[in-house]
Design a protein around this motif. Structure first.
Motif, PDB file in Angstrom:
ATOM      1  N   ALA A  56      34.319  48.383  38.289  1.00 38.60           N
ATOM      2  CA  ALA A  56      34.664  47.356  37.496  1.00 38.60           C
ATOM      3  C   ALA A  56      35.265  46.700  38.666  1.00 38.60           C
ATOM      4  O   ALA A  56      34.788  45.333  39.428  1.00 38.60           O
ATOM      5  N   PHE A  57      36.263  47.165  39.266  1.00 41.68           N
ATOM      6  CA  PHE A  57      37.011  46.106  40.621  1.00 41.68           C
ATOM      7  C   PHE A  57      36.983  46.991  41.559  1.00 41.68           C
ATOM      8  O   PHE A  57      35.937  44.808  42.301  1.00 41.68           O
ATOM      9  N   ILE A  58      35.833  47.709  41.600  1.00 40.63           N
ATOM     10  CA  ILE A  58      35.094  47.179  43.642  1.00 40.63           C
ATOM     11  C   ILE A  58      34.153  46.306  43.372  1.00 40.63           C
ATOM     12  O   ILE A  58      33.506  45.546  44.441  1.00 40.63           O
ATOM     13  N   LYS A  59      32.683  46.444  42.001  1.00 43.41           N
ATOM     14  CA  LYS A  59      31.522  45.564  41.874  1.00 43.41           C
ATOM     15  C   LYS A  59      32.276  43.738  41.815  1.00 43.41           C
ATOM     16  O   LYS A  59      31.751  42.827  42.580  1.00 43.41           O
ATOM     17  N   ALA A  60      33.725  44.366  41.438  1.00 42.95           N
ATOM     18  CA  ALA A  60      33.259  42.180  41.166  1.00 42.95           C
ATOM     19  C   ALA A  60      34.265  41.736  42.384  1.00 42.95           C
ATOM     20  O   ALA A  60      33.891  40.952  42.468  1.00 42.95           O
ATOM     21  N   TYR A  61      34.707  42.726  43.500  1.00 40.95           N
ATOM     22  CA  TYR A  61      35.123  42.666  44.876  1.00 40.95           C
ATOM     23  C   TYR A  61      33.824  42.153  45.478  1.00 40.95           C
ATOM     24  O   TYR A  61      33.675  41.248  46.359  1.00 40.95           O
ATOM     25  N   ILE A  62      32.515  43.120  45.385  1.00 42.45           N
ATOM     26  CA  ILE A  62      31.548  43.164  46.070  1.00 42.45           C
ATOM     27  C   ILE A  62      30.335  41.322  45.959  1.00 42.45           C
ATOM     28  O   ILE A  62      30.382  41.084  46.897  1.00 42.45           O
ATOM     29  N   ASN A  63      30.496  41.349  44.767  1.00 47.43           N
ATOM     30  CA  ASN A  63      30.091  40.089  44.030  1.00 47.43           C
ATOM     31  C   ASN A  63      31.027  38.546  44.118  1.00 47.43           C
ATOM     32  O   ASN A  63      30.470  38.176  43.509  1.00 47.43           O
ATOM     33  N   LEU A  64      32.233  38.915  44.606  1.00 50.91           N
ATOM     34  CA  LEU A  64      32.677  37.711  44.139  1.00 50.91           C
ATOM     35  C   LEU A  64      32.245  36.306  44.998  1.00 50.91           C
ATOM     36  O   LEU A  64      33.123  35.706  44.019  1.00 50.91           O
ATOM     37  N   LYS A  65      31.875  36.231  46.026  1.00 51.29           N
ATOM     38  CA  LYS A  65      30.702  35.110  46.126  1.00 51.29           C
ATOM     39  C   LYS A  65      30.181  34.667  45.450  1.00 51.29           C
ATOM     40  O   LYS A  65      29.950  33.463  45.163  1.00 51.29           O
ATOM     41  N   SER A  66      29.777  35.099  44.179  1.00 56.36           N
ATOM     42  CA  SER A  66      28.556  34.687  43.684  1.00 56.36           C
ATOM     43  C   SER A  66      29.569  33.766  42.239  1.00 56.36           C
ATOM     44  O   SER A  66      28.967  33.549  41.058  1.00 56.36           O
ATOM     45  N   PHE A  67      30.686  34.352  42.257  1.00 54.31           N
ATOM     46  CA  PHE A  67      31.787  34.140  40.868  1.00 54.31           C
ATOM     47  C   PHE A  67      31.453  32.379  40.914  1.00 54.31           C
ATOM     48  O   PHE A  67      32.463  32.048  42.207  1.00 54.31           O
ATOM     49  N   ASP A  68      31.447  31.913  39.425  1.00 58.43           N
ATOM     50  CA  ASP A  68      31.711  30.223  39.988  1.00 58.43           C
ATOM     51  C   ASP A  68      32.885  29.929  39.623  1.00 58.43           C
ATOM     52  O   ASP A  68      33.797  30.302  38.114  1.00 58.43           O
TER      53      ASP A  68
END
Lengths: 182, 160
Positions: A56-68
């Motif tokens: 979960a932390f890895i995927k969150a990092y990979i997609n961090l720029k999609s977070f609003d």
């Protein structure tokens, strides 16, 4: 250091995105315990829970720029952990899902304190016997202190449905815990 | 034990982050994804509306007085049109589910609204007379005249 402690999650995310990767460790530090607990309630396997949280932390990092950043980071992160956990639950399908309809009794008046106490004391035992549909909102509400709004964002279900499932889960839990005591 | 696990998670994740084994996807990736998603959704709905419109046109054209043998209709009507229209609608609903507003509101109502809008738009398009124009000229003439030959045959030669 003191400065970092008062920085919000969303502000931390912005700093991580602006090439300050080391600060991601702070976000991990804030949420790994909570996510481990959450994953453990869903999976009842510490090793799988660790894998889920790590992924979960890895995927969150990979997609961090999609977070609003106008939304809550915790809800977003919990959602990622939820998806990872669900993937494993779907694969193993070890959960013995009780037929929720047969267990419901709308006439039971369940005290919140009782539910919280039973959950804390017998958390894993009570939750394992429940279908994941009820287990998730119950554990998020009572054990992670999430609001209905946050649970709605994490599970992507309407707020009304969150309330309904929590109420049903409470009824189920009382029956399950009473059975255990007998 | 729990603290050890926490340290393991943090150290393993940060090792991958700092070494570059795990990289953030660029912002344009998500912007492009959103654009494609919106365009795709619009395309699916437009496609479904157009096909439903053609379906209504064909049913209208061959339904004078409602006299129509079921067998001829089944033989001659290009069934791929309604099947494709339904397929596009289903895909559109799947894409729609990815948006936040769909779970915050009554999703069944949203789907009902979408399907109703598609049929209403198709009906209005049919009423506008554009179908009659497109069926006689332009690049879509072939599409409009699908099954027309087979439909005319029983109309002229069928002895009742």
């Amino acid at each position: 250091m003191e400065n970092i402690e008062v920085v919000t999650d969303e502000e931390l995310v912005l700093q991580v995105i602006q090439n300050n990767k080391e600060l991601y460790a702070k976000l991990i530090e804030r949420y790994q315990g909570k996510l481990m607990r959450y994953a453990s309630y869903l999976l009842d396997d510490p090793d799988k829970a660790t894998d889920v949280v790590q992924e979960a932390f890895i995927k969150a990092y990979i997609n961090l720029k999609s977070f609003d950043t106008t939304k809550k980071f915790s809800s977003w992160l919990y959602r990622i952990a939820h998806n990872e956990a669900i993937n494993i639950v779907e694969k193993t399908k070890k959960v013995i899902a009780l037929d929720p309809e047969s267990e419901l009794d709308g006439g039971i008046n369940v005290e919140d304190d009782f539910v919280k106490q039973e959950l804390i004391t017998h958390a894993q035992e009570c939750l394992n016997q429940m279908a994941i549909m009820y287990r998730e909102p119950l554990s998020l509400y009572y054990l992670d202190d999430k609001s209905y709004d946050e649970i709605s964002d994490i599970l992507r279900i309407p707020i009304g449905t969150v309330g309904t499932r929590i109420n049903r889960a409470k009824s189920l839990m009382k029956k399950l815990c009473l059975k255990k005591k007998i | 034990m729990s603290k050890e696990k926490d340290l393991t998670i943090e150290s393993q994740v940060m090792a991958k982050v700092l070494s570059g084994k795990v990289k953030m996807k660029p912002r344009w990736y998500f912007v492009l994804g959103s654009l494609l998603s919106i365009t795709g959704l619009a395309g699916l709905i437009t496609g479904a509306t157009f096909l439903v419109n053609i379906m209504l046109f064909m049913l209208r054209r061959h339904g004078r007085g409602g006299q129509f043998r079921l067998q001829y209709m089944l033989d001659s009507f290009p069934l791929w049109i309604p099947i494709l229209a339904v397929g596009l609608l289903i895909l559109g609903i799947i894409v729609l589910k990815k948006y936040d507003f769909t779970y915050k509101n009554n999703f069944k109502l949203i789907v009902f609204g979408l399907i109703t809008s598609v049929f209403l738009s198709a009906y209005l398009l049919d009423l506008s007379g554009l179908n009659d124009l497109w069926s006689t000229r332009g690049p879509m003439r072939g599409l409009y005249q699908q099954g027309r030959g087979k439909m005319l045959k029983p109309y002229f030669f069928d002895v009742r």
